[in-house]
Write a protein that holds these residues in place. Sequence first.
Motif, PDB file in Angstrom:
ATOM      1  N   MET A  12      56.819  26.136  22.128  1.00 19.04           N
ATOM      2  CA  MET A  12      58.185  26.630  22.294  1.00 19.04           C
ATOM      3  C   MET A  12      58.208  28.026  22.922  1.00 19.04           C
ATOM      4  O   MET A  12      59.009  28.298  23.816  1.00 19.04           O
ATOM      5  N   SER A  13      57.283  28.875  22.467  1.00 29.36           N
ATOM      6  CA  SER A  13      57.224  30.234  23.037  1.00 29.36           C
ATOM      7  C   SER A  13      56.911  30.159  24.528  1.00 29.36           C
ATOM      8  O   SER A  13      57.533  30.858  25.341  1.00 29.36           O
ATOM      9  N   LEU A  14      55.919  29.314  24.868  1.00 37.34           N
ATOM     10  CA  LEU A  14      55.554  29.192  26.286  1.00 37.34           C
ATOM     11  C   LEU A  14      56.724  28.647  27.106  1.00 37.34           C
ATOM     12  O   LEU A  14      56.967  29.078  28.230  1.00 37.34           O
ATOM     13  N   ALA A  48      53.259  24.561  27.979  1.00 39.19           N
ATOM     14  CA  ALA A  48      54.117  24.228  26.827  1.00 39.19           C
ATOM     15  C   ALA A  48      54.091  22.716  26.599  1.00 39.19           C
ATOM     16  O   ALA A  48      53.968  22.246  25.461  1.00 39.19           O
ATOM     17  N   PHE A  49      54.178  21.967  27.666  1.00 37.52           N
ATOM     18  CA  PHE A  49      54.172  20.505  27.544  1.00 37.52           C
ATOM     19  C   PHE A  49      52.817  20.031  27.001  1.00 37.52           C
ATOM     20  O   PHE A  49      52.762  19.173  26.112  1.00 37.52           O
ATOM     21  N   ILE A  50      51.740  20.626  27.507  1.00 38.85           N
ATOM     22  CA  ILE A  50      50.399  20.229  27.044  1.00 38.85           C
ATOM     23  C   ILE A  50      50.230  20.535  25.550  1.00 38.85           C
ATOM     24  O   ILE A  50      49.719  19.719  24.789  1.00 38.85           O
TER      25      ILE A  50
ATOM     26  N   PHE B  11      71.128  26.260  28.118  1.00 43.40           N
ATOM     27  CA  PHE B  11      71.408  25.030  27.375  1.00 43.40           C
ATOM     28  C   PHE B  11      70.136  24.535  26.670  1.00 43.40           C
ATOM     29  O   PHE B  11      70.151  24.178  25.494  1.00 43.40           O
ATOM     30  N   ASN B  12      69.018  24.583  27.390  1.00 42.79           N
ATOM     31  CA  ASN B  12      67.733  24.168  26.827  1.00 42.79           C
ATOM     32  C   ASN B  12      67.310  25.097  25.685  1.00 42.79           C
ATOM     33  O   ASN B  12      66.840  24.639  24.638  1.00 42.79           O
ATOM     34  N   VAL B  13      67.514  26.406  25.887  1.00 47.19           N
ATOM     35  CA  VAL B  13      67.154  27.387  24.855  1.00 47.19           C
ATOM     36  C   VAL B  13      67.989  27.140  23.601  1.00 47.19           C
ATOM     37  O   VAL B  13      67.462  27.146  22.477  1.00 47.19           O
ATOM     38  N   VAL B  14      69.284  26.870  23.782  1.00 48.45           N
ATOM     39  CA  VAL B  14      70.171  26.621  22.640  1.00 48.45           C
ATOM     40  C   VAL B  14      69.670  25.402  21.848  1.00 48.45           C
ATOM     41  O   VAL B  14      69.588  25.433  20.612  1.00 48.45           O
ATOM     42  N   PHE B  15      69.274  24.377  22.557  1.00 46.86           N
ATOM     43  CA  PHE B  15      68.751  23.173  21.905  1.00 46.86           C
ATOM     44  C   PHE B  15      67.511  23.495  21.066  1.00 46.86           C
ATOM     45  O   PHE B  15      67.365  23.035  19.945  1.00 46.86           O
ATOM     46  N   LEU B  16      66.616  24.305  21.645  1.00 47.22           N
ATOM     47  CA  LEU B  16      65.383  24.670  20.929  1.00 47.22           C
ATOM     48  C   LEU B  16      65.702  25.496  19.685  1.00 47.22           C
ATOM     49  O   LEU B  16      65.099  25.298  18.628  1.00 47.22           O
ATOM     50  N   ILE B  17      66.683  26.412  19.823  1.00 50.75           N
ATOM     51  CA  ILE B  17      67.061  27.250  18.673  1.00 50.75           C
ATOM     52  C   ILE B  17      67.636  26.361  17.557  1.00 50.75           C
ATOM     53  O   ILE B  17      67.290  26.525  16.382  1.00 50.75           O
ATOM     54  N   PHE B  37      62.718  16.081  25.128  1.00 52.05           N
ATOM     55  CA  PHE B  37      63.730  16.477  26.113  1.00 52.05           C
ATOM     56  C   PHE B  37      63.536  17.938  26.556  1.00 52.05           C
ATOM     57  O   PHE B  37      63.502  18.240  27.753  1.00 52.05           O
ATOM     58  N   CYS B  38      63.368  18.839  25.539  1.00 60.18           N
ATOM     59  CA  CYS B  38      63.310  20.274  25.847  1.00 60.18           C
ATOM     60  C   CYS B  38      61.973  20.720  26.448  1.00 60.18           C
ATOM     61  O   CYS B  38      61.935  21.657  27.235  1.00 60.18           O
ATOM     62  N   LEU B  39      60.882  20.086  26.027  1.00 62.18           N
ATOM     63  CA  LEU B  39      59.571  20.561  26.487  1.00 62.18           C
ATOM     64  C   LEU B  39      58.965  19.683  27.578  1.00 62.18           C
ATOM     65  O   LEU B  39      58.015  20.085  28.243  1.00 62.18           O
ATOM     66  N   GLY B  40      59.501  18.474  27.731  1.00 65.26           N
ATOM     67  CA  GLY B  40      58.921  17.572  28.724  1.00 65.26           C
ATOM     68  C   GLY B  40      59.849  17.219  29.859  1.00 65.26           C
ATOM     69  O   GLY B  40      59.633  17.624  31.003  1.00 65.26           O
TER      70      GLY B  40
END
Lengths: 67, 202
Positions: A12-14, A48-50, B11-17, B37-40
Amino acid sequence: MKEIPKLFKIAMSLNLIGLFLLCLSLTTNSPLQLALAFSVGVTCLLSAFIFWIAMVLQEASRKGMLD
Amino acid sequence: MKFVLIFFAVFNVVFLIILIQFWSHFSTKTKKIIAFFCLGLFPVFWGIGVAQQNLKETTAVGFCNNCHIMEPYVESLKFNYENSLDVPLASIHYQNNWVSQKVACYECHTRYTMFGTFQAKLTGLKHLWKNYFTQPPEKLELYKPFSPMECLRCHGTSKKFLTEIKHNKDSDLITALKQEKRTCLEEGCHEVAHILKDKKDF
């Protein structure tokens, strides 16, 4: 926050760093800043994905799903 | 477009939060869907959008003008050629809107092949390195002679070009140009591309 896996926190940080850098590349006027922000940002998003995939695989292995 | 992309990033950051704040409230399946969705998924499509936007930004004349060394060349686009003996190609094309004024440098200095843009960007990275980390050369020169294909892309089928007496004096000229054996910028032809403040240069 205790329950959140460490790998997910790293991912998440990355991801956040990557998003920030790519946004920076969109707003900057300097060619050097653009090239650096874009390349480092893309690397961060990929990492981040990895890390997230690693987390998923780690969990699956802990549950014995990869055996 | 720029602000739409930034909005999507927020929008992506809000989802992660939301995911982090309510981690224990979500089921494993929901967490996996949001994380995927958020990381891939999102970063892939969003990254492509950003790359596209950055490519577009880097084709602008203003972007070329960011490097001090390019300033005389960009300035030469506005050169008043009406009282001049030489008619510089860059100025006449730019001032008459024969090329887009926004991307004039890119239009003439990029090969119109499949990987032309990619090659231009790689060359741009080389320029970046030379400009910031080494001593840029005093006199700028093209890596290769200017390809006539960049001119023929627009002029190649035009009646004015095909019926011009000078172009037909030598029967092989047009064929030689198409085969890149000769160039439009040869001496006695269209030899002046840019007129810089104190000197003529290509």
